[in-house]
Each structure stands twice: as structure tokens, then as C-alpha cells.
Design an enzyme around this catalytic site. Structure first.
Site, PDB file in Angstrom:
ATOM      1  N   HIS A  78       0.826  -1.212   0.000  1.00  0.00           N
ATOM      2  CA  HIS A  78       0.000   0.000   0.000  1.00  0.00           C
ATOM      3  C   HIS A  78       0.856   1.256   0.000  1.00  0.00           C
ATOM      4  CE1 HIS A  78       0.284   1.065   4.383  1.00  0.00           C
ATOM      5  NE2 HIS A  78       0.378  -0.233   4.574  1.00  0.00           N
ATOM      6  N   ASP A  80      -0.252   4.465   0.983  1.00  0.00           N
ATOM      7  CA  ASP A  80      -0.548   5.496   1.968  1.00  0.00           C
ATOM      8  C   ASP A  80       0.204   5.253   3.278  1.00  0.00           C
ATOM      9  OD1 ASP A  80      -2.219   3.193   2.437  1.00  0.00           O
ATOM     10  OD2 ASP A  80      -3.401   4.396   3.831  1.00  0.00           O
ATOM     11  N   ASP A 140       6.234   1.910   6.429  1.00  0.00           N
ATOM     12  CA  ASP A 140       4.936   1.240   6.384  1.00  0.00           C
ATOM     13  C   ASP A 140       4.040   2.050   5.464  1.00  0.00           C
ATOM     14  OD1 ASP A 140       2.602  -0.158   6.848  1.00  0.00           O
ATOM     15  OD2 ASP A 140       2.280   0.689   8.845  1.00  0.00           O
ATOM     16  N   GLU A 173      -4.977   1.897   2.717  1.00  0.00           N
ATOM     17  CA  GLU A 173      -4.935   0.718   3.583  1.00  0.00           C
ATOM     18  C   GLU A 173      -5.031   1.104   5.047  1.00  0.00           C
ATOM     19  OE1 GLU A 173      -2.898  -2.473   6.048  1.00  0.00           O
ATOM     20  OE2 GLU A 173      -2.493  -0.334   5.839  1.00  0.00           O
ATOM     21  N   ASP A 196       4.231  -6.060   3.784  1.00  0.00           N
ATOM     22  CA  ASP A 196       3.756  -4.927   4.591  1.00  0.00           C
ATOM     23  C   ASP A 196       4.155  -5.105   6.050  1.00  0.00           C
ATOM     24  OD1 ASP A 196       2.400  -2.772   5.628  1.00  0.00           O
ATOM     25  OD2 ASP A 196       0.404  -3.610   5.323  1.00  0.00           O
ATOM     26  N   HIS A 378       3.831   3.592  12.492  1.00  0.00           N
ATOM     27  CA  HIS A 378       2.751   4.488  12.922  1.00  0.00           C
ATOM     28  C   HIS A 378       3.199   5.541  13.926  1.00  0.00           C
ATOM     29  CE1 HIS A 378      -0.801   1.677  11.654  1.00  0.00           C
ATOM     30  NE2 HIS A 378       0.165   1.727  10.736  1.00  0.00           N
TER      31      HIS A 378
END
Length: 405
Positions: A78, A80, A140, A173, A196, A378
Site C-alpha cells: 500500500h 498510503d 509502512d 490501507e 507490509d 505508525h
């Protein structure tokens, strides 16, 4: 190009998704990376490259002559990133020959500490990549994107004989919408792997069953001097709802296969309040019990304060892909063998979250996950190593070889 070199380029393109936009893609900035990847794929001679209007990028690598009948395999990542710590451009920093000790992240005031991340000493001697501590790094999942692009380059250079290979890059995602418009028939793969998150050698085919829940509380506001038996303080009711959930079943107190309730936001005033949750559990029965518990709380609050005071909405998000992967367990076994051939001991773990592959598996494309070599996603402490990405690259190449054998 090396995978890490691509990563350094990709992270400089901001791509935070936006769960409140209501658009597809949720943020227009993702189109910039999508178009960049499409042009790069065309330059590598990837076939059938297309960027769809919803910002999905697809391409194909035709089979080596004589291998056309081999398994049609796909690789997906992904584009994003999360929106937290993503309000300005990423400044990636390469730390060569990292010493495995506490590392200050530029002038951010943040430090990557061994006490918080005990795996750091095991990375000593490697080349570590971080942000400057003011943003996420974006590995990520731009590390996954970089690794798949580098795999494509190797395959097109004739390094490995292979069957038909499909490539897909998805938007959104991080807000659970990655598979919403994924073209499974057009992707034309029998099986796929997401690449991922996770450390090198990680293989994941079990994930949470997941739902979002929202409590809306309608209060009754009156002058507090005359409020006896009349006022309904919406914020207080929302807080009471939170107090009724088991503290032991929060993210802070759970691990492994244990599920949780997680309060993600609460807002309001005396007259109106909203609280939003995510509910997670690997076990389908325990997951259903958690949803039912929320419904019991809604009922109890309305009995106490009056019908219509509390309204609960539950939105299913994704299910545990294990039930779709187990019938084709070769996906896990071959990934384990690929890790060993690449010099790693495979690590098979349940995902305490979800991936695009979870929903894609229920859309007819069985799709476990392979780790990219990254850590602490994150947040501003996200990091990855050049060597970890190289190990993942070796594993992906071995996996392609296995399906061509």
C-alpha cells in the site's frame, strides 16, 4: 536500484490517508506516488501498467518462456501512510554502522531508546534508516512498495525464471479501505502476498476479526441548580460506558491472540457526546461476544436514562483470513521455505491488526503477509535497516523460484 534507495525516494512523497474525507482515494496526494510508480514500472518494461481512477496501480510481468503454466502469483503493497505525525515532509536519515544503542533523532527531542525497543542491540552494525523524529518514516508501507519494485526489476532483468507475476499498489490501507475497489479479476493472480510491516522473515496469515463501534449519547441540558432527576450529562454517560468495559481487555493489557476494546476518540458536551471504538479478536466467537457486550451496554444505558439516550452503531471492517488461507496452506509453507533459503528462520505470527490481504482473501484472492524488515510503525520512532530489506528481497526472490519449480 537497491530497495532501500527506492524507499528513500518514496518516503519523500507525502501520502497520508484521510479517514474523514469520504473520497476515493481519501487524499489526492496519493495520486502523486501512484503516477510516479506507474512511470517507473513502464521504464522497467512492466506490462499492462495502469492507474485506475480510484488510485490503484497495476502491472504484470509475463512468465519466462516455458513457465507460462506455472502458478499466477501476485505481490501487493500500500502507498498510503497514517495521518499521525505526517503533517510535513519526511526527512529520512541514514545511520551507517549503527551501534545498537540509544539514538537521538536529529533535533526532534526524541530518542530511539533500547529500554523501549529492546531489539535495537540486535541491529548493531547495520545501516539504520529513520526519520528526523518529527514525522513517521513511511516505511509502512513504502518499504513494501520498494521491495516489490526491486523484485520486478530483478525479474525483468532475467535473474530468476518465473511464472506469471502481477503487481498491485493500493491506496487507503491505513484507514481500512485498501481493498474497496481492488480489481481482483483484472489482477489475474491465483494467489498473492502483501509485503507490509513486520521484521524480515515474518509470515502472517492470521489477523483480527475487526469492527468499528460508535456510541452517540443524546443528553438533556438544564441549569445545574435545578437539574435533580432531570439532567442527563452526555459526557458523563459516555464516560460511564467506558467504565463498563473490562480493563483487562484493552490494548495495554493484551498480546498475542488476545482481543480488545480500544477507545479511539471521545468528544462532546452536556447535550451531546460521541465515543468511537475499535473491537478486535482473532477468535470469531469471542469477537461476536464483544459486539454483543456493546449491545448489552447500549440497552442498559437506555433502561437507566431513557430510550433513545444512547445509540450504538457497529460497522464490520474485516475478518480473520486464516479460514481462507488454511485450505491453501502451501502459501505459508512455501514462504517458510523461502525464508530458510534466504538464510533466515521463519517467524510465523498472528497479526495484531489487519492488512489488505485479510479482505482480499475473502474477495477470492488468498493473500498472507510477508514482513518488510520494519519496526515501530505508525509513529516518529519508525525504523528499518538496509540489511533487513535485503533479506526480505532475498526471501521474495526465493519465493518466486519455489512457485516456478
Amino acid at each position: 536500484m537497491k530497495a532501500y534507495e527506492r524507499l528513500l525516494n518514496y518516503v519523500k512523497v507525502p501520502t497520508p490517508s484521510n479517514e474523514k474525507s469520504g473520497t476515493h482515494p481519501s487524499s489526492e496526494c496519493q495520486r502523486v506516488l501512484a503516477d510516479q510508480l506507474a512511470e517507473e514500472m513502464k521504464a522497467l518494461s512492466v506490462s499492462d501498467v495502469r492507474v485506475e481512477d480510484k488510485c490503484y496501480v497495476y502491472g504484470k510481468i509475463p512468465a519466462t518462456k516455458g513457465y507460462e503454466g506455472k502458478t499466477k502469483l501476485g505481490f501487493i503493497a500500500h502507498m498510503d501512510t497514517v495521518s499521525d505525525f505526517a503533517d510535513h515532509a519526511v526527512n529520512p536519515i541514514v545511520h551507517e554502522n549503527y551501534d545498537g544503542k540509544d539514538l537521538k533523532l536529529a533535533d526532534s527531542g526524541r530518542t530511539l531508546e533500547v529500554s523501549v525497543f529492546p531489539h535495537l542491540p540486535s541491529l548493531a552494525g547495520r545501516t539504520l534508516i529513520t526519520s528526523d523524529g518529527t514525522t513517521v518514516l513511511g516505511a509502512d508501507d513504502k518499504a513494501g512498495v520498494a521491495e516489490i519494485m526491486t523484485l520486478a526489476e530483478a525479474l525483468l532483468a532475467g535473474e530468476i525464471p518465473h511464472g506469471p507475476i502481477s503487481i498491485g499498489f493500493t491506496p487507503d490501507e491505513e484507514i481500512g479501505e485498501g481493498p474497496d475497489f481492488f480489481d481482483v479479476p483484472g489482477f489475474d493472480a491465483e494467489f498473492a502476498y502483501t509485503v507490509d510491516g513486520g521484521t524480515e522473515g515474518e509470515i502472517e496469515f492470521e489477523n483480527f476479526n475487526a469492527a468499528g463501534a460508535k456510541f452517540t449519547v443524546t443528553g438533556f441540558n438544564i441549569h445545574p441548580g435545578g437539574a435533580k432527576d432531570t439532567m442527563i450529562n452526555a459526557i458523563a454517560v459516555a464516560s460511564e460506558i467506558q467504565s463498563l468495559l473490562p480493563e483487562a481487555e484493552s490494548p495495554r493489557n493484551t498480546e498475542g491472540y488476545e482481543g480488545f476494546y480500544h477507545l479511539t476518540s471521545m468528544s462532546g458536551d452536556v447535550a451531546h457526546a460521541e465515543s468511537e471504538y475499535i473491537i478486535r479478536d482473532h477468535d470469531a466467537e469471542k469477537f461476536a461476544a464483544k459486539e454483543e457486550n456493546l449491545r448489552r451496554i447500549e440497552k442498559a444505558m437506555n433502561e437507566k436514562y431513557g430510550e433513545g439516550t444512547v445509540k450504538l452503531e457497529i460497522k464490520e471492517q474485516y475478518r480473520n483470513m486464516a479460514e481462507k488461507i488454511r485450505p491453501c496452506y502451501h502459501l505459508v509453507e512455501n514462504a517458510e521455505e523461502a525464508a530458510r533459503r534466504a538464510g533466515m528462520e521463519p517467524i510465523v505470527l498472528p497479526i495484531r491488526g489487519g492488512t489488505d490481504g485479510a479482505r482480499l482473501s475473502f474477495m477470492g484472492l488468498p493473500c498472507p503477509n510477508i514482513g518488510t524488515g520494519g519496526y515501530a510503525c505508525h509513529g516518529p520512532y519508525e525504523h528499518i535497516t538496509v540489511e533487513g530489506m535485503e533479506k526480505t528481497m532475498a526471501m521474495l526472490k526465493e519465493l518466486v523460484k519455489i512457485y516456478a519449480e
